[in-house]
Design a protein around this motif. Structure first.
Motif, PDB file in Angstrom:
ATOM      1  N   GLU A  99       0.027   4.524  16.369  1.00  0.00           N
ATOM      2  CA  GLU A  99       0.695   3.636  15.409  1.00  0.00           C
ATOM      3  C   GLU A  99       2.031   3.122  15.939  1.00  0.00           C
ATOM      4  N   GLY A 100       2.355   3.447  17.169  1.00  0.00           N
ATOM      5  CA  GLY A 100       3.607   2.943  17.730  1.00  0.00           C
ATOM      6  C   GLY A 100       4.773   3.868  17.486  1.00  0.00           C
ATOM      7  N   ALA A 101       5.894   3.543  18.152  1.00  0.00           N
ATOM      8  CA  ALA A 101       7.063   4.430  18.174  1.00  0.00           C
ATOM      9  C   ALA A 101       7.729   4.566  16.816  1.00  0.00           C
ATOM     10  N   GLY A 124      11.449   4.157   9.431  1.00  0.00           N
ATOM     11  CA  GLY A 124      12.510   3.379   8.793  1.00  0.00           C
ATOM     12  C   GLY A 124      12.374   3.382   7.276  1.00  0.00           C
ATOM     13  N   GLU A 125      11.263   3.922   6.775  1.00  0.00           N
ATOM     14  CA  GLU A 125      10.996   4.104   5.342  1.00  0.00           C
ATOM     15  C   GLU A 125      10.977   2.785   4.568  1.00  0.00           C
ATOM     16  N   ARG A 126      10.528   1.715   5.220  1.00  0.00           N
ATOM     17  CA  ARG A 126      10.573   0.401   4.587  1.00  0.00           C
ATOM     18  C   ARG A 126       9.217  -0.318   4.539  1.00  0.00           C
ATOM     19  N   ASN A 127       8.478  -0.242   5.631  1.00  0.00           N
ATOM     20  CA  ASN A 127       7.277  -1.074   5.745  1.00  0.00           C
ATOM     21  C   ASN A 127       5.978  -0.274   5.545  1.00  0.00           C
ATOM     22  N   PRO A 128       4.971  -0.907   4.956  1.00  0.00           N
ATOM     23  CA  PRO A 128       3.708  -0.196   4.688  1.00  0.00           C
ATOM     24  C   PRO A 128       2.811  -0.131   5.925  1.00  0.00           C
ATOM     25  N   THR A 129       3.331   0.464   6.981  1.00  0.00           N
ATOM     26  CA  THR A 129       2.591   0.516   8.241  1.00  0.00           C
ATOM     27  C   THR A 129       1.883   1.854   8.443  1.00  0.00           C
ATOM     28  N   GLY A 130       2.002   2.744   7.460  1.00  0.00           N
ATOM     29  CA  GLY A 130       1.374   4.059   7.582  1.00  0.00           C
ATOM     30  C   GLY A 130      -0.030   4.069   7.011  1.00  0.00           C
ATOM     31  N   LYS A 142      -9.605   6.813   9.323  1.00  0.00           N
ATOM     32  CA  LYS A 142      -8.615   6.351   8.356  1.00  0.00           C
ATOM     33  C   LYS A 142      -9.289   6.207   6.998  1.00  0.00           C
ATOM     34  N   ILE A 143      -8.658   6.767   5.936  1.00  0.00           N
ATOM     35  CA  ILE A 143      -9.258   6.604   4.607  1.00  0.00           C
ATOM     36  C   ILE A 143      -8.400   5.743   3.679  1.00  0.00           C
ATOM     37  N   LEU A 144      -7.181   5.402   4.137  1.00  0.00           N
ATOM     38  CA  LEU A 144      -6.330   4.535   3.325  1.00  0.00           C
ATOM     39  C   LEU A 144      -5.283   3.899   4.231  1.00  0.00           C
ATOM     40  N   GLY A 145      -5.020   2.606   4.006  1.00  0.00           N
ATOM     41  CA  GLY A 145      -4.004   1.920   4.799  1.00  0.00           C
ATOM     42  C   GLY A 145      -2.844   1.464   3.916  1.00  0.00           C
ATOM     43  N   SER A 146      -1.904   0.718   4.503  1.00  0.00           N
ATOM     44  CA  SER A 146      -0.763   0.136   3.777  1.00  0.00           C
ATOM     45  C   SER A 146       0.076   1.151   3.014  1.00  0.00           C
ATOM     46  N   VAL A 147       0.325   2.285   3.662  1.00  0.00           N
ATOM     47  CA  VAL A 147       1.143   3.338   3.071  1.00  0.00           C
ATOM     48  C   VAL A 147       2.530   3.269   3.734  1.00  0.00           C
ATOM     49  N   THR A 148       3.580   3.463   2.964  1.00  0.00           N
ATOM     50  CA  THR A 148       4.932   3.412   3.543  1.00  0.00           C
ATOM     51  C   THR A 148       5.427   4.812   3.933  1.00  0.00           C
TER      52      THR A 148
END
Ligand code: BGC
Ligand code: CA
Length: 291
Positions: A99-101, A124-130, A142-148
């Motif tokens: 998922e990157g650095a 950074g606790e901002r973007n839904p990249t988790g 993966k069972i769910l995307g767009s998690v912050t």
């Protein structure tokens, strides 16, 4: 605090964490484990003797779970590893995410069938990249995307419901869970916690099926009625950054609560210690992973 039989006190002789997280109680040994995500440590504490030990695991050990072979499953920055609890040596890497650095793993739990469910977060606790992942013998999916900020995970007693927290949403999402397949089967509902201070972080569930949610920045743990989402009880702590909780002790009626400092470690006071209090409610024991 209707269910509280005592006031929360710090565990004596237990180490302070910068970002203490993810307590689990292992009834076979009477040992409490937790992590210090920013201190690169997995801590343990034998309740009967008050002896604490720490192993260096990292970077960013965010969650520790028991494996059924006696070793520990630990999520670190972008990997899931199997660790020897005696010396902290890595036995093997179980999975890696790409998922990157800017991302890292955060909370995890073993499901009733011994799979690992583990989420990631934007540091950074901002973007839904988790995302939220499941790991079993077939590998990682993966069972769910767009998690912050993927956080607390807990199952109902029969394993048919999974409670899940993405902290910035300030709610608990209630999913139908397919135990047989290890899959989310749609959203059943939400418990909105936005009227409480802080954001929901780690979570456990008691033997009556009520989730207990730590509020990061809110200095408290809430007990929630799973039928209607009402907060029926709360435990206030003298530390603001309450991160997670678990039941333990011989009768499973002691609630252990991890906390974080303001991350500078400059402050003195109770921040960063583990608290315990006695309740008249029994908890549940975490599932073991099977790898
Ligand atoms: C994360 C922290 C975050 C906190 C509140 C924790 O699980 O590890 O980085 O600040 O949750 O969302
Ligand atoms: Ca957490």
């Amino acid at each position: 605090m209707a269910s509280g039989l005592s006031k929360p006190v710090t565990l004596s002789n237990a180490p302070r964490s910068i970002l203490g997280e993810g307590p689990i109680w292992l009834p076979d040994t009477g040992v409490l484990y937790w992590v210090d995500i920013l201190g690169d440590r997995v801590h343990s504490y034998r309740l009967s003797s008050g002896v604490a030990e720490s192993i260096k695991v990292g970077p960013y050990p965010s969650c520790v779970m028991p494996n059924d072979d006696g070793n520990l499953v630990v999520t670190v920055k972008d990997r899931v590893i199997l660790v020897n609890p005696r010396d902290g040596s890595v036995i093997r890497t179980l999975a890696t995410v790409n998922e990157g650095a800017g991302n890292r793993f955060n909370d995890c739990k073993c499901d009733p069938m011994g799979r690992l469910v583990a989420g990631t977060m934007d540091m950074g606790e901002r973007n839904p990249t988790g995302s939220l992942y499941i790991l079993d013998s077939a590998g990682l999916r993966k069972i769910l995307g767009s998690v912050t900020i993927s956080n607390g995970i807990a199952w109902s007693g029969d394993g048919s419901v999974m409670y899940y927290i993405d902290s910035p949403t300030r709610r608990v999402t209630v999913f139908k869970y397919s135990k047989g397949e290890g899959a989310l089967d749609g959203v059943i509902g939400y418990f909105d916690l936005s009227s409480f201070p802080g954001v929901p972080d780690g979570m456990t569930i008691d033997s009556e099926g009520y989730p207990w949610v730590a509020l990061y920045g809110g200095g408290r743990v809430l007990r929630i009625n799973p039928v209607n989402g009402n907060v029926v009880d709360q435990v206030e702590l003298p530390a603001q950054f309450t991160t997670s909780c678990t039941f333990g002790g011989v009768d499973l009626k002691t609630l252990f609560i991890t906390t974080a400092t303001d991350r500078s470690r400059q402050t003195s006071g109770p921040d960063g210690y583990v608290f315990s209090l006695n309740l008249n409610i029994k908890g549940t024991v975490v599932n073991k992973c099977r790898f």
